[in-house]
Design a protein around this motif. Structure first.
Motif, PDB file in Angstrom:
ATOM      1  N   LYS A  88       0.821  -1.209   0.000  1.00  0.00           N
ATOM      2  CA  LYS A  88       0.000   0.000   0.000  1.00  0.00           C
ATOM      3  C   LYS A  88       0.858   1.264   0.000  1.00  0.00           C
ATOM      4  O   LYS A  88       0.539   2.228  -0.684  1.00  0.00           O
ATOM      5  N   MET A  89       1.933   1.249   0.782  1.00  0.00           N
ATOM      6  CA  MET A  89       2.794   2.436   0.844  1.00  0.00           C
ATOM      7  C   MET A  89       3.470   2.696  -0.500  1.00  0.00           C
ATOM      8  O   MET A  89       3.515   3.835  -0.969  1.00  0.00           O
ATOM      9  N   ALA A  90       3.976   1.645  -1.129  1.00  0.00           N
ATOM     10  CA  ALA A  90       4.636   1.795  -2.431  1.00  0.00           C
ATOM     11  C   ALA A  90       3.615   2.227  -3.494  1.00  0.00           C
ATOM     12  O   ALA A  90       3.921   3.062  -4.351  1.00  0.00           O
ATOM     13  N   ALA A  91       2.403   1.685  -3.400  1.00  0.00           N
ATOM     14  CA  ALA A  91       1.353   2.034  -4.355  1.00  0.00           C
ATOM     15  C   ALA A  91       0.963   3.504  -4.216  1.00  0.00           C
ATOM     16  O   ALA A  91       0.756   4.197  -5.212  1.00  0.00           O
ATOM     17  N   ARG A  92       0.904   3.982  -2.982  1.00  0.00           N
ATOM     18  CA  ARG A  92       0.563   5.397  -2.748  1.00  0.00           C
ATOM     19  C   ARG A  92       1.625   6.310  -3.337  1.00  0.00           C
ATOM     20  O   ARG A  92       1.322   7.299  -4.016  1.00  0.00           O
ATOM     21  N   GLU A  93       2.890   5.966  -3.113  1.00  0.00           N
ATOM     22  CA  GLU A  93       3.986   6.764  -3.669  1.00  0.00           C
ATOM     23  C   GLU A  93       3.931   6.781  -5.192  1.00  0.00           C
ATOM     24  O   GLU A  93       4.110   7.816  -5.827  1.00  0.00           O
ATOM     25  N   LYS A  94       3.685   5.610  -5.771  1.00  0.00           N
ATOM     26  CA  LYS A  94       3.625   5.498  -7.234  1.00  0.00           C
ATOM     27  C   LYS A  94       2.461   6.316  -7.792  1.00  0.00           C
ATOM     28  O   LYS A  94       2.600   6.997  -8.804  1.00  0.00           O
ATOM     29  N   LEU A  95       1.289   6.245  -7.111  1.00  0.00           N
ATOM     30  CA  LEU A  95       0.127   7.014  -7.550  1.00  0.00           C
ATOM     31  C   LEU A  95       0.418   8.511  -7.469  1.00  0.00           C
ATOM     32  O   LEU A  95       0.077   9.268  -8.391  1.00  0.00           O
ATOM     33  N   ASN A  96       1.068   8.943  -6.392  1.00  0.00           N
ATOM     34  CA  ASN A  96       1.448  10.356  -6.268  1.00  0.00           C
ATOM     35  C   ASN A  96       2.373  10.769  -7.404  1.00  0.00           C
ATOM     36  O   ASN A  96       2.207  11.841  -7.993  1.00  0.00           O
ATOM     37  N   ASP A  97       3.332   9.902  -7.738  1.00  0.00           N
ATOM     38  CA  ASP A  97       4.262  10.204  -8.836  1.00  0.00           C
ATOM     39  C   ASP A  97       3.525  10.311 -10.167  1.00  0.00           C
ATOM     40  O   ASP A  97       3.771  11.225 -10.955  1.00  0.00           O
ATOM     41  N   ILE A  98       2.612   9.363 -10.417  1.00  0.00           N
ATOM     42  CA  ILE A  98       1.856   9.356 -11.673  1.00  0.00           C
ATOM     43  C   ILE A  98       1.014  10.629 -11.797  1.00  0.00           C
ATOM     44  O   ILE A  98       1.012  11.293 -12.845  1.00  0.00           O
ATOM     45  N   LEU A  99       0.294  10.973 -10.733  1.00  0.00           N
ATOM     46  CA  LEU A  99      -0.566  12.157 -10.771  1.00  0.00           C
ATOM     47  C   LEU A  99       0.255  13.442 -10.876  1.00  0.00           C
ATOM     48  O   LEU A  99      -0.178  14.411 -11.510  1.00  0.00           O
ATOM     49  N   GLU A 100       1.438  13.447 -10.277  1.00  0.00           N
ATOM     50  CA  GLU A 100       2.300  14.630 -10.367  1.00  0.00           C
ATOM     51  C   GLU A 100       2.805  14.808 -11.798  1.00  0.00           C
ATOM     52  O   GLU A 100       2.860  15.928 -12.310  1.00  0.00           O
ATOM     53  N   GLU A 101       3.157  13.695 -12.458  1.00  0.00           N
ATOM     54  CA  GLU A 101       3.601  13.761 -13.858  1.00  0.00           C
ATOM     55  C   GLU A 101       2.501  14.306 -14.753  1.00  0.00           C
ATOM     56  O   GLU A 101       2.759  15.075 -15.674  1.00  0.00           O
ATOM     57  N   GLU A 102       1.256  13.883 -14.465  1.00  0.00           N
ATOM     58  CA  GLU A 102       0.122  14.344 -15.269  1.00  0.00           C
ATOM     59  C   GLU A 102      -0.308  15.756 -14.892  1.00  0.00           C
ATOM     60  O   GLU A 102      -1.123  16.358 -15.586  1.00  0.00           O
ATOM     61  N   GLY A 103       0.212  16.260 -13.784  1.00  0.00           N
ATOM     62  CA  GLY A 103      -0.146  17.597 -13.335  1.00  0.00           C
ATOM     63  C   GLY A 103      -1.531  17.671 -12.726  1.00  0.00           C
ATOM     64  O   GLY A 103      -2.174  18.720 -12.751  1.00  0.00           O
ATOM     65  N   ARG A 104      -2.009  16.567 -12.164  1.00  0.00           N
ATOM     66  CA  ARG A 104      -3.367  16.527 -11.624  1.00  0.00           C
ATOM     67  C   ARG A 104      -3.436  16.769 -10.127  1.00  0.00           C
ATOM     68  O   ARG A 104      -4.518  16.950  -9.587  1.00  0.00           O
ATOM     69  N   LEU A 105      -2.273  16.783  -9.435  1.00  0.00           N
ATOM     70  CA  LEU A 105      -2.290  17.047  -8.002  1.00  0.00           C
ATOM     71  C   LEU A 105      -2.566  18.531  -7.752  1.00  0.00           C
ATOM     72  O   LEU A 105      -1.997  19.389  -8.428  1.00  0.00           O
ATOM     73  N   PRO A 106      -3.456  18.838  -6.796  1.00  0.00           N
ATOM     74  CA  PRO A 106      -3.763  20.249  -6.523  1.00  0.00           C
ATOM     75  C   PRO A 106      -2.583  20.970  -5.873  1.00  0.00           C
ATOM     76  O   PRO A 106      -1.720  20.342  -5.266  1.00  0.00           O
ATOM     77  N   LYS A 107      -2.571  22.292  -6.032  1.00  0.00           N
ATOM     78  CA  LYS A 107      -1.496  23.104  -5.458  1.00  0.00           C
ATOM     79  C   LYS A 107      -2.075  23.984  -4.352  1.00  0.00           C
ATOM     80  O   LYS A 107      -3.227  24.382  -4.397  1.00  0.00           O
TER      81      LYS A 107
END
Length: 92
Positions: free
Chosen positions: A45-64
């Protein structure tokens, strides 16, 4: 009557989307949920969360934030994306 029901349902959905924070809007996206569930199947779960954060950051979908810093998904919020574990039936 059917058209009226659809219009009311659609307007309520848009109202709730407006009231949700950008992070809640992101977490309610079905595509994000599917991705999270897929990642958890293949890693911790921890690795999956990190990976999801990385994916969303690459796509620019994480809020600022107002200071321009990107907000990452916390573990508690990540767990809300996952399906609830099924209760095992007890055999009597």
């Amino acid at each position: 009557m059917e058209k009226a029901k659809k219009v009311v349902k659609e307007s309520k959905k848009q109202e709730t989307e407006k009231r949700l924070s950008p992070m809640d809007q992101l977490l309610s996206d079905p595509e994000v949920k599917k991705t999270a569930r897929y990642l958890v199947k293949h890693m911790s779960k921890m690795a999956a969360r990190e990976k999801l954060n990385d994916i969303l950051e690459e796509e620019g979908r994480l809020p600022k934030t107002s200071t321009g810093k990107t907000v990452r998904i916390t573990y508690a919020r990540f767990k809300t994306l996952l399906p609830k574990p099924r209760k095992k039936r007890s055999t009597k």
